[in-house]
Scaffold this active site. Structure first.
Site, PDB file in Angstrom:
ATOM      1  N   GLU A  56       1.101  -1.047  -5.067  1.00 29.88           N
ATOM      2  CA  GLU A  56      -0.053   0.066  -5.169  1.00 29.88           C
ATOM      3  C   GLU A  56       0.834   1.397  -5.364  1.00 29.88           C
ATOM      4  O   GLU A  56       1.181   2.024  -4.289  1.00 29.88           O
ATOM      5  CB  GLU A  56      -0.971   0.317  -4.299  1.00 29.88           C
ATOM      6  CG  GLU A  56      -2.194   0.981  -4.533  1.00 29.88           C
ATOM      7  CD  GLU A  56      -1.983   2.406  -3.387  1.00 29.88           C
ATOM      8  OE1 GLU A  56      -3.127   2.929  -3.634  1.00 29.88           O
ATOM      9  OE2 GLU A  56      -1.684   2.226  -2.492  1.00 29.88           O
ATOM     10  N   ASP A  85       0.868  -1.386  -0.123  1.00 32.93           N
ATOM     11  CA  ASP A  85      -0.102   0.029  -0.119  1.00 32.93           C
ATOM     12  C   ASP A  85       0.759   1.288  -0.123  1.00 32.93           C
ATOM     13  O   ASP A  85       1.737   1.360   0.790  1.00 32.93           O
ATOM     14  CB  ASP A  85      -0.807   0.043   1.188  1.00 32.93           C
ATOM     15  CG  ASP A  85      -1.696   1.284   1.294  1.00 32.93           C
ATOM     16  OD1 ASP A  85      -2.624   1.314   0.413  1.00 32.93           O
ATOM     17  OD2 ASP A  85      -1.392   1.832   2.266  1.00 32.93           O
TER      18      ASP A  85
HETATM   19  C1  GLC Z   1      -3.727   3.786  -0.388  1.00 36.09           C
HETATM   20  C2  GLC Z   1      -5.159   3.374  -0.492  1.00 36.09           C
HETATM   21  C3  GLC Z   1      -6.093   4.499   0.188  1.00 36.09           C
HETATM   22  C4  GLC Z   1      -5.326   4.854   1.429  1.00 36.09           C
HETATM   23  C5  GLC Z   1      -3.934   5.091   1.591  1.00 36.09           C
HETATM   24  C6  GLC Z   1      -3.340   5.503   2.546  1.00 36.09           C
HETATM   25  O1  GLC Z   1      -3.743   4.660  -1.581  1.00 36.09           O
HETATM   26  O2  GLC Z   1      -5.653   2.519  -1.516  1.00 36.09           O
HETATM   27  O3  GLC Z   1      -7.418   4.048   0.236  1.00 36.09           O
HETATM   28  O4  GLC Z   1      -6.289   6.063   1.839  1.00 36.09           O
HETATM   29  O5  GLC Z   1      -3.189   4.108   0.876  1.00 36.09           O
HETATM   30  O6  GLC Z   1      -3.200   4.264   3.263  1.00 36.09           O
END
Ligand code: GLC
Length: 619
Positions: free
Chosen positions: A309, A267
């Site tokens: 991500e 993430d």
């Molecule tokens: C990522 C997640 C998002 C979250 C962010 C902080 O981008 O997809 O939903 O707000 O990380 O953890």
């Protein structure tokens, strides 16, 4: 002295260690320096060994199996699905009970949104983790997680969980200890006694949540300092220049892997490393750290895959699948944010020049990796369009982004979209967009083209190349959740508008008034039978002759496949020379989606409104 027979799995571990330890040591030397690296390497090897020693037999077998079929996530038979555990199945046991639904849809990979214990609300949808070693109590416990992973695996579905590694909740034990004065734990975070350093960094830092969490640092009385908080003030960024943080996460990953988690979604990985004078995203150390963690997993639990991500601009995207020396050594999967943005841009602007140009700029990812292709996910859509790409096709980048925000918020005259503006940034003028796929595509507004538009968007991500992931409810065309703000903990964050619960009784009855479910199932079924759509087959985006059409070519040893997508509500054409170049002229020319020969007029193939054709030689 008696010889203790070596277990075959131990021998395999030793052999992987011998292969990968030098790489690990070199990677760590680049991050922490030559002097510190050997000690960190030893710690990580000890963590890997300890985790391997207690890895369950069934997972050791999975390790062997995956080493023998490393392309398991690249196959055209693979389909992903992402969901909130509570909104999909109530509890982890409930999700396990829904495995047949997923299987029936063709799903082989399930990403469940954060389910490790978060701080009490607000917790950013679970992205503020308080304890990585326990499960959110209302969903179940660690045994339920192990059970779920086992049930899914039995059905041929790999479980993917979020690894929130840029930050922890202010209530996590490390942060609590730091607040209580533990110096070693304070060193897990970026804490500054006054504004000098924060101000210096903020001079070049963009804001992620300018609306509800302005700035990138938060004052904390107990810490008596400013702590780095890229996202909300209760999400404390970790200091990855401290090797203790790396070792903690290596241990967490392997513990979860031993429960049966097969894929880790890294993430907000882009934010891991901070460097003064930059936007503190995509720094080279991000890739080194990913590589170190990936290598540890390779040694101890080789079945595990990583998914990055990184919702970043197109120029920074390829590095997450590994370029140059990192090829094949960082994440196996990464979100194709650029494709997602371009799908929405094409649908609004009804032309493919910008998408073609932007997608052509991206290099082929390493053959052992795959993009995660998707139309919608749980987050907002930010218009990550490179200025250069827009200008190259004669668009003013600022005006085009403004148009897209206007279109998808429904403000533009004639728009069929019903989205909400998320995080309006007064300084940059940026407006991101929330909204469910169906509502953004016109179904809520009653636009007659909406069902075909929804299927077209899916046809693009299913044929583009990668592992396509469906966002929960999109297979049903679920509209925006009108009651999203009723929960006071969600009211400030309109991303909840596109996170509706599954309407189970209705799903069970199989109602499909717009044919969306049936259409999507058809696309998935056809895809399964086309070897051209394996993720290792390169993706080429060709110049459109007709600017209403996106042309994607997949050249497989069996012959080429041309996926042609008409992004408008008018008829459009695949020019004859495209077919000639590909040698797709013979009597065997087939559209895999209809199972019949396409309609050819004056040498060109006709595409109906919002139609896709997956053309190949079926003869
Ligand atoms: C990522 C997640 C998002 C979250 C962010 C902080 O981008 O997809 O939903 O707000 O990380 O953890």
């Amino acid at each position: 002295m008696t010889d203790v027979p070596t277990h075959p799995h131990d021998a395999a571990f030793q052999s992987r260690l011998a292969t990968w330890q030098p790489d690990l040591a070199r990677t760590l030397a680049r991050v922490y320096g030559r002097d510190a690296a050997p000690a960190v390497t030893s710690r990580l090897v000890a963590i890997a060994r300890a985790a391997h020693d207690v890895r369950p037999e069934e997972l050791l077998r999975l390790d062997e199996q995956r080493l023998g079929e490393p392309d398991w996530f690249q196959r055209p038979t693979m389909l992903g699905y992402a969901a909130y555990a509570d909104r999909f199945g109530g509890t982890l046991r409930g999700v396990a009970g829904r495995a047949p639904y997923l299987r029936d849809l063709g799903v082989g990979y399930l990403h469940l949104m954060p389910l490790l214990t978060p701080r009490p609300e607000p917790n950013d949808g679970g992205y503020a983790v308080m304890d990585y070693r326990s499960v959110r109590p209302d969903l179940g416990d660690v045994e339920d997680l192990r059970h779920l992973a086992t049930v899914l695996r039995g059905q041929g579905i790999s479980l993917c969980l979020d690894l929130v590694l840029n930050h922890v909740a202010r209530e996590h034990a490390w942060a609590r200890a730091a607040r209580e004065g533990d110096a070693a734990r304070r060193a897990y975070f970026h804490v500054h006694p006054d504004r000098t350093v924060p101000d210096a960094f903020e001079a070049t830092l963009p804001e992620v949540f300018p609306d509800f969490a302005p700035g990138s640092f938060s004052w904390d009385d107990e810490l008596d300092g400013w702590v780095w908080t890229t996202f909300n003030d209760y999400q404390w960024d970790l200091d990855w220049s401290n090797p203790d943080v790396l070792c903690e996460f290596a241990d967490i990953i392997l513990a979860l892997a031993n429960l049966g988690v097969e894929v880790f979604r890294l993430d907000a990985i882009a934010f891991l490393w901070k460097r003064l004078g930059t936007d503190c995203q995509n720094q080279p150390e991000v890739h080194e750290l990913t590589r170190a963690l990936r290598t540890v997993a390779r040694i101890a639990a080789p079945a595990v895959a990583f998914k990055a991500e990184a919702i970043v601009g197109p120029a920074d995207l390829p590095a997450y699948l590994g370029v140059g020396e990192h090829a094949g050594r960082v994440s196996d999967l990464a979100y194709h944010n650029s494709l997602m943005v371009q799908v929405w841009s094409m649908l609004a602007s009804r032309e493919t020049r910008l998408a073609t140009r932007a997608l052509q700029q991206l290099p082929q990812p390493p053959a052992s990796t795959a993009w995660v292709t998707y139309v919608r996910c749980h987050d907002d859509i930010g218009w990550a369009i490179a200025d250069d790409d827009a200008r190259a096709v004669g668009l003013d980048p600022v005006a085009h982004r403004r148009f897209l925000s206007d279109w998808y918020s429904g403000a533009f005259p004639g728009s069929w979209a019903r989205g909400l503006v998320f995080q309006q940034n007064e300084v940059t003028g940026d407006r991101r967009i929330s909204g469910s796929l169906a509502s953004l595509a016109g179904l809520e507004a009653g636009d007659p083209g909406a069902p075909a538009r929804i299927l077209l968007a899916h046809a693009i991500v299913l044929s583009y190349g990668g592992l396509p992931v469906i966002w929960m409810g999109d297979e049903l065309g679920l509209l925006n959740d009108e009651g999203w703000a009723d929960d006071p903990d969600h009211a400030a964050d309109n991303r909840w508008v596109h996170r509706p619960a599954m309407p189970w009784p209705v799903v069970g009855e199989g109602a499909d008034p717009h044919g969306i479910t049936a259409g999507l199932r058809h696309l998935v079924d056809v895809r399964r039978g086309l070897p051209h759509l394996h993720a290792a087959v390169p993706t080429e985006v060709w110049d459109p002759r007709d600017h209403r059409v996106l042309l994607v070519v997949r050249r497989h040893p069996d012959g080429p496949l041309l996926a042609a997508h008409n992004v408008t509500d008018e008829e459009a054409w695949v020019a004859g020379d495209v077919l000639d170049w590909l040698g797709l002229r013979g009597p065997g020319l087939l559209d895999a989606l209809t199972g019949a020969a396409p309609e050819v007029r004056d040498g060109a193939v006709r595409l109906g409104p919002y139609a896709s054709a997956w053309l190949h030689d079926g003869g």
